[in-house]
Design an enzyme around this catalytic site. Structure first.
Site, PDB file in Angstrom:
ATOM      1  N   CYS A  67       0.822  -1.212   0.000  1.00 46.59           N
ATOM      2  CA  CYS A  67       0.000   0.000   0.000  1.00 46.59           C
ATOM      3  C   CYS A  67       0.861   1.268   0.000  1.00 46.59           C
ATOM      4  O   CYS A  67       0.649   2.167  -0.803  1.00 46.59           O
ATOM      5  CB  CYS A  67      -0.931  -0.003   1.206  1.00 46.59           C
ATOM      6  SG  CYS A  67      -1.881   1.504   1.365  1.00 46.59           S
TER       7      CYS A  67
ATOM      8  N   CYS B 133      -1.661   1.684  -3.039  1.00 43.01           N
ATOM      9  CA  CYS B 133      -2.634   2.764  -2.793  1.00 43.01           C
ATOM     10  C   CYS B 133      -2.040   4.176  -2.777  1.00 43.01           C
ATOM     11  O   CYS B 133      -2.543   5.059  -3.473  1.00 43.01           O
ATOM     12  CB  CYS B 133      -3.324   2.568  -1.446  1.00 43.01           C
ATOM     13  SG  CYS B 133      -3.461   0.880  -0.882  1.00 43.01           S
TER      14      CYS B 133
ATOM     15  N   LYS C  20      -0.074   5.282  -5.962  1.00 41.44           N
ATOM     16  CA  LYS C  20      -1.109   5.267  -7.019  1.00 41.44           C
ATOM     17  C   LYS C  20      -1.978   6.516  -6.936  1.00 41.44           C
ATOM     18  O   LYS C  20      -2.217   7.193  -7.940  1.00 41.44           O
ATOM     19  CB  LYS C  20      -1.934   3.985  -6.890  1.00 41.44           C
ATOM     20  CG  LYS C  20      -3.056   3.782  -7.881  1.00 41.44           C
ATOM     21  CD  LYS C  20      -4.370   4.437  -7.533  1.00 41.44           C
ATOM     22  CE  LYS C  20      -4.889   4.139  -6.167  1.00 41.44           C
ATOM     23  NZ  LYS C  20      -5.455   2.815  -5.976  1.00 41.44           N
TER      24      LYS C  20
ATOM     25  N   TYR D 186      -8.910  -3.552 -10.741  1.00 41.61           N
ATOM     26  CA  TYR D 186      -8.616  -2.227 -10.179  1.00 41.61           C
ATOM     27  C   TYR D 186      -7.352  -1.641 -10.817  1.00 41.61           C
ATOM     28  O   TYR D 186      -7.332  -0.499 -11.244  1.00 41.61           O
ATOM     29  CB  TYR D 186      -8.305  -2.326  -8.688  1.00 41.61           C
ATOM     30  CG  TYR D 186      -9.428  -2.601  -7.735  1.00 41.61           C
ATOM     31  CD1 TYR D 186      -9.971  -1.572  -6.971  1.00 41.61           C
ATOM     32  CD2 TYR D 186      -9.909  -3.886  -7.529  1.00 41.61           C
ATOM     33  CE1 TYR D 186     -10.961  -1.815  -6.030  1.00 41.61           C
ATOM     34  CE2 TYR D 186     -10.899  -4.137  -6.592  1.00 41.61           C
ATOM     35  CZ  TYR D 186     -11.421  -3.099  -5.853  1.00 41.61           C
ATOM     36  OH  TYR D 186     -12.391  -3.344  -4.926  1.00 41.61           O
TER      37      TYR D 186
ATOM     38  N   GLU E 169      -7.099   1.633 -13.238  1.00 40.91           N
ATOM     39  CA  GLU E 169      -6.510   2.837 -12.647  1.00 40.91           C
ATOM     40  C   GLU E 169      -5.290   3.305 -13.439  1.00 40.91           C
ATOM     41  O   GLU E 169      -5.140   4.498 -13.725  1.00 40.91           O
ATOM     42  CB  GLU E 169      -6.133   2.576 -11.191  1.00 40.91           C
ATOM     43  CG  GLU E 169      -7.371   2.441 -10.309  1.00 40.91           C
ATOM     44  CD  GLU E 169      -7.093   2.165  -8.842  1.00 40.91           C
ATOM     45  OE1 GLU E 169      -7.990   2.408  -8.014  1.00 40.91           O
ATOM     46  OE2 GLU E 169      -5.985   1.685  -8.513  1.00 40.91           O
TER      47      GLU E 169
ATOM     48  N   HIS F 121     -26.993  21.375  -0.778  1.00 41.21           N
ATOM     49  CA  HIS F 121     -27.207  21.879  -2.127  1.00 41.21           C
ATOM     50  C   HIS F 121     -26.225  22.999  -2.452  1.00 41.21           C
ATOM     51  O   HIS F 121     -25.998  23.856  -1.610  1.00 41.21           O
ATOM     52  CB  HIS F 121     -28.638  22.410  -2.230  1.00 41.21           C
ATOM     53  CG  HIS F 121     -29.029  22.746  -3.637  1.00 41.21           C
ATOM     54  ND1 HIS F 121     -29.176  21.785  -4.619  1.00 41.21           N
ATOM     55  CD2 HIS F 121     -29.273  23.933  -4.216  1.00 41.21           C
ATOM     56  CE1 HIS F 121     -29.514  22.386  -5.749  1.00 41.21           C
ATOM     57  NE2 HIS F 121     -29.575  23.686  -5.534  1.00 41.21           N
TER      58      HIS F 121
ATOM     59  N   GLU G 290     -26.137  14.984  -2.871  1.00 41.63           N
ATOM     60  CA  GLU G 290     -27.540  15.152  -2.449  1.00 41.63           C
ATOM     61  C   GLU G 290     -28.485  14.266  -3.272  1.00 41.63           C
ATOM     62  O   GLU G 290     -29.586  13.955  -2.830  1.00 41.63           O
ATOM     63  CB  GLU G 290     -27.978  16.619  -2.535  1.00 41.63           C
ATOM     64  CG  GLU G 290     -28.088  17.157  -3.943  1.00 41.63           C
ATOM     65  CD  GLU G 290     -28.551  18.619  -3.992  1.00 41.63           C
ATOM     66  OE1 GLU G 290     -29.490  18.963  -3.256  1.00 41.63           O
ATOM     67  OE2 GLU G 290     -27.969  19.401  -4.767  1.00 41.63           O
TER      68      GLU G 290
HETATM   69  P1  NDP Z   1      -7.881  -8.130 -10.057  1.00 40.17           P
HETATM   70  O1  NDP Z   1      -7.941  -9.516  -9.587  1.00 40.17           O
HETATM   71  O2  NDP Z   1      -8.783  -7.104  -9.501  1.00 40.17           O
HETATM   72  O3  NDP Z   1      -8.018  -8.074 -11.641  1.00 40.17           O
HETATM   73  C1  NDP Z   1      -7.271  -8.882 -12.478  1.00 40.17           C
HETATM   74  C2  NDP Z   1      -7.729  -8.675 -13.904  1.00 40.17           C
HETATM   75  O4  NDP Z   1      -6.900  -9.419 -14.792  1.00 40.17           O
HETATM   76  C3  NDP Z   1      -9.164  -9.138 -14.135  1.00 40.17           C
HETATM   77  O5  NDP Z   1      -9.766  -8.288 -15.051  1.00 40.17           O
HETATM   78  C4  NDP Z   1      -8.949 -10.540 -14.717  1.00 40.17           C
HETATM   79  O6  NDP Z   1     -10.002 -10.925 -15.560  1.00 40.17           O
HETATM   80  C5  NDP Z   1      -7.686 -10.356 -15.513  1.00 40.17           C
HETATM   81  N1  NDP Z   1      -6.892 -11.570 -15.658  1.00 40.17           N
HETATM   82  C6  NDP Z   1      -6.546 -12.459 -14.714  1.00 40.17           C
HETATM   83  N2  NDP Z   1      -5.767 -13.429 -15.231  1.00 40.17           N
HETATM   84  C7  NDP Z   1      -5.629 -13.160 -16.533  1.00 40.17           C
HETATM   85  C8  NDP Z   1      -4.945 -13.796 -17.596  1.00 40.17           C
HETATM   86  N3  NDP Z   1      -4.253 -14.908 -17.416  1.00 40.17           N
HETATM   87  N4  NDP Z   1      -5.032 -13.235 -18.823  1.00 40.17           N
HETATM   88  C9  NDP Z   1      -5.736 -12.100 -19.015  1.00 40.17           C
HETATM   89  N5  NDP Z   1      -6.388 -11.455 -18.045  1.00 40.17           N
HETATM   90  C10 NDP Z   1      -6.350 -11.974 -16.816  1.00 40.17           C
HETATM   91  O7  NDP Z   1      -6.347  -7.732  -9.829  1.00 40.17           O
HETATM   92  P2  NDP Z   1      -5.553  -6.379  -9.857  1.00 40.17           P
HETATM   93  O8  NDP Z   1      -4.186  -6.792 -10.233  1.00 40.17           O
HETATM   94  O9  NDP Z   1      -6.222  -5.328 -10.640  1.00 40.17           O
HETATM   95  O10 NDP Z   1      -5.594  -5.951  -8.328  1.00 40.17           O
HETATM   96  C11 NDP Z   1      -5.202  -6.853  -7.306  1.00 40.17           C
HETATM   97  C12 NDP Z   1      -5.977  -6.594  -6.041  1.00 40.17           C
HETATM   98  O11 NDP Z   1      -5.492  -5.424  -5.436  1.00 40.17           O
HETATM   99  C13 NDP Z   1      -7.444  -6.362  -6.275  1.00 40.17           C
HETATM  100  O12 NDP Z   1      -8.181  -7.538  -6.146  1.00 40.17           O
HETATM  101  C14 NDP Z   1      -7.817  -5.360  -5.229  1.00 40.17           C
HETATM  102  O13 NDP Z   1      -8.395  -6.026  -4.145  1.00 40.17           O
HETATM  103  C15 NDP Z   1      -6.533  -4.695  -4.832  1.00 40.17           C
HETATM  104  N6  NDP Z   1      -6.491  -3.311  -5.314  1.00 40.17           N
HETATM  105  C16 NDP Z   1      -7.385  -2.403  -4.815  1.00 40.17           C
HETATM  106  C17 NDP Z   1      -7.379  -1.097  -5.252  1.00 40.17           C
HETATM  107  C18 NDP Z   1      -8.381  -0.138  -4.707  1.00 40.17           C
HETATM  108  O14 NDP Z   1      -9.020  -0.429  -3.706  1.00 40.17           O
HETATM  109  N7  NDP Z   1      -8.579   1.016  -5.350  1.00 40.17           N
HETATM  110  C19 NDP Z   1      -6.422  -0.637  -6.236  1.00 40.17           C
HETATM  111  C20 NDP Z   1      -5.542  -1.666  -6.720  1.00 40.17           C
HETATM  112  C21 NDP Z   1      -5.586  -2.942  -6.255  1.00 40.17           C
HETATM  113  P3  NDP Z   1     -11.357 -11.617 -15.025  1.00 40.17           P
HETATM  114  O15 NDP Z   1     -12.194 -10.516 -14.454  1.00 40.17           O
HETATM  115  O16 NDP Z   1     -11.920 -12.243 -16.231  1.00 40.17           O
HETATM  116  O17 NDP Z   1     -10.928 -12.609 -13.988  1.00 40.17           O
END
Ligand code: NDP
Length: 453
Positions: free
Chosen positions: A44, A49, A52, A178, A182, A436, A441
């Site tokens: 983080c 976080c 980012k 995410y 982002e 407002h 709101e």
């Molecule tokens: P996520 O698990 O959120 O997303 C991974 C993405 O990659 C999904 O769209 C998934 O598709 C895709 N994917 C997975 N495997 C493959 C593959 N082999 N080939 C192609 N696409 C693939 O992971 P992130 O890395 O974005 O984030 C990790 C974690 O970190 C999150 O789960 C979140 O909890 C946390 N995080 C939170 C943030 C916040 O609160 N703002 C910011 C950043 C991270 P599919 O949907 O089809 O599985």
């Protein structure tokens, strides 16, 4: 009295969960040590976080400059200096590393610089040193996972995106979670050409469908090229950059491919098997509601347990685990109504059930929606819409979910998360006076059901 163990608690990993658990345990009188092999504050603070959000702030200035003209401003030529941003960001992260160090030492926690592995249920090894503890807490987090495709080693993960030497002019982001969403927004806001490639129909699986569709619209308006139902087939070196081939036949030359295809629990080579700690098929540590592993005196919190991988959740789990170990009674985290935000452009935030989840759980639900052009953009001329949505259980009138895409969504939904935590009803939302003129709101003035039963 001769102590049986060197410490009452040995924590592996000084990220959000590990640090909170260490401090709470120390406050409860435990003798605590925490080992960290990389950076204090974990993902983080160092590569998640915090940096980012700083990059997101940087990327929002281009909007502010473009929007200013409608308000009478003439903005001179602007220039963006990536090096300055990264240097300032690094300075702030170094300051936070120091804050974390002071928080731990002030609480009386011993910080050990190094990689700790488990030898048995009460012993850890750090180099040639052996340390024993009554309890062990594993809080080692996660690590980016890359798909196995030819040329994957030419791509970077979010870890490296925070330390690039130069601003890439053309970026391919793979993954619709995410991180992918982002970073696509960050690079676009800073002026790069961005293509986001996602294997599914629509990104942000798990979020409310209306929000997902609205964000896709807004990102397209901002010039992010979206490629859904598409995978990356291979990456090749091309001059100073790379050439990516997609499964839809497209080839794109770019300075950079960022793989944001999820993160994996960091359990490899930790000695968990030696200690008898059970893991699931994804390598995540299996825990009960008190974050206790299959071994009675070993606990695990945060991303390594792959529950809700969010910093505030890891912090809550860390506190609950410390209370369970050293407090008066066992504590557990409530995973209902965990709010979260995606710092996309515009941001998304959400708490409670999506429409789909609510229908699956309750059958019929009432939906209230409001979609509008924010007041600010009547003068800026920006073609951007805000969407707000309430999911309501008809019998009890309880609000099950609040969802928003639009400026300040995270700031607004945090307040509504309190209301949901209190079990607020639609009637109570309606009885609340608005402020407002704000976007927020709208959440207390939605009278018409969008779709019923
Ligand atoms: P996520 O698990 O959120 O997303 C991974 C993405 O990659 C999904 O769209 C998934 O598709 C895709 N994917 C997975 N495997 C493959 C593959 N082999 N080939 C192609 N696409 C693939 O992971 P992130 O890395 O974005 O984030 C990790 C974690 O970190 C999150 O789960 C979140 O909890 C946390 N995080 C939170 C943030 C916040 O609160 N703002 C910011 C950043 C991270 P599919 O949907 O089809 O599985």
């Amino acid at each position: 009295m001769v102590q049986k163990y060197d410490y009452d608690l040995f924590v592996i990993g000084a990220g959000s969960g590990g640090v909170r658990a260490s401090r709470v345990a120390a406050q409860l009188g435990a003798r605590v040590a925490v080992a960290e092999e990389r950076y204090l504050g974990g993902t983080c603070v160092n590569v998640g976080c915090i940096p980012k959000k700083l990059l997101v702030y940087a990327s929002e200035f281009s909007d502010a400059f473009a929007d200013a003209a409608g308000f009478g401003w003439t903005i001179g030529a602007s220039r963006f200096d990536w090096g300055a941003l990264i240097a300032n960001k690094d300075k702030e992260i170094a300051r936070l590393n120091g804050v974390y160090e002071r928080l731990l030492t002030t609480a009386g926690v011993t910080i050990i610089d190094g990689r700790a592995t488990l030898l048995d249920a009460h012993t850890v090894a750090i180099g040639s040193e052996r340390i024993t503890a009554r309890y062990i807490l594993v809080a080692v987090g996660g690590w980016p996972a890359a798909p196995r495709i030819p040329g994957a080693e030419l791509a970077i993960s979010s870890n490296e995106a925070f330390h690039l030497h130069a601003m890439p002019e053309r970026v391919i982001v793979v993954g619709g979670g995410y991180i992918g969403v982002e970073f696509a927004g960050i690079f676009r806001g800073l002026g790069a050409e961005v293509t986001l490639v996602h294997r599914g129909d629509l990104f942000l699986r798990g979020f409310d469908d209306d929000l997902r569709a609205a964000l896709a619209d807004e990102m397209r308006k901002r010039g992010v090229a979206l490629r859904f139902n598409t995978l990356l087939e291979r990456i090749e070196k091309r001059g100073a950059g790379v050439r990516a081939t997609l499964t839809n036949g497209e080839t794109i030359d770019a300075a950079l491919v960022l793989l944001a295809t999820g993160r994996r629990p960091n359990t490899h080579g930790l000695g968990l098997e030696a200690a008898g700690v059970k893991m699931d098929g994804a390598g995540a540590i299996v825990v009960d509601r008190h974050s206790r592993t299959s071994v009675e005196n070993i606990f695990a919190v945060g991303d390594v347990t792959n529950r809700r991988n969010l910093t505030p959740v890891a912090i809550a789990e860390g506190r609950a685990a410390a209370e369970t170990m050293f407090g008066k009674r066992a504590m557990a985290v409530d995973y209902e109504n965990v709010p979260s935000a995606v710092f996309s452009h515009p941001p998304i935030a959400t708490v409670g059930l999506t429409e789909m989840e609510a229908r699956a759980r309750f059958g019929a639900v009432d939906i209230y929606k409001s979609s509008f052009r924010p007041l600010k953009h009547t003068l800026s001329g920006r073609d951007e819409r805000t969407l707000m949505k309430l999911v309501v259980e008809p019998k009890s009138e309880r609000v099950l979910g609040c969802h928003m895409i639009g400026a300040d969504a995270g700031e607004i939904i945090q307040g509504l998360a309190v209301a949901l935590q209190c079990g607020a009803t639609k009637r109570q939302f309606d009885a609340t006076i608005g402020i407002h003129p704000t976007a927020a709101e709208e959440f207390v003035t939605m009278r018409e059901k969008a779709a019923s039963q």
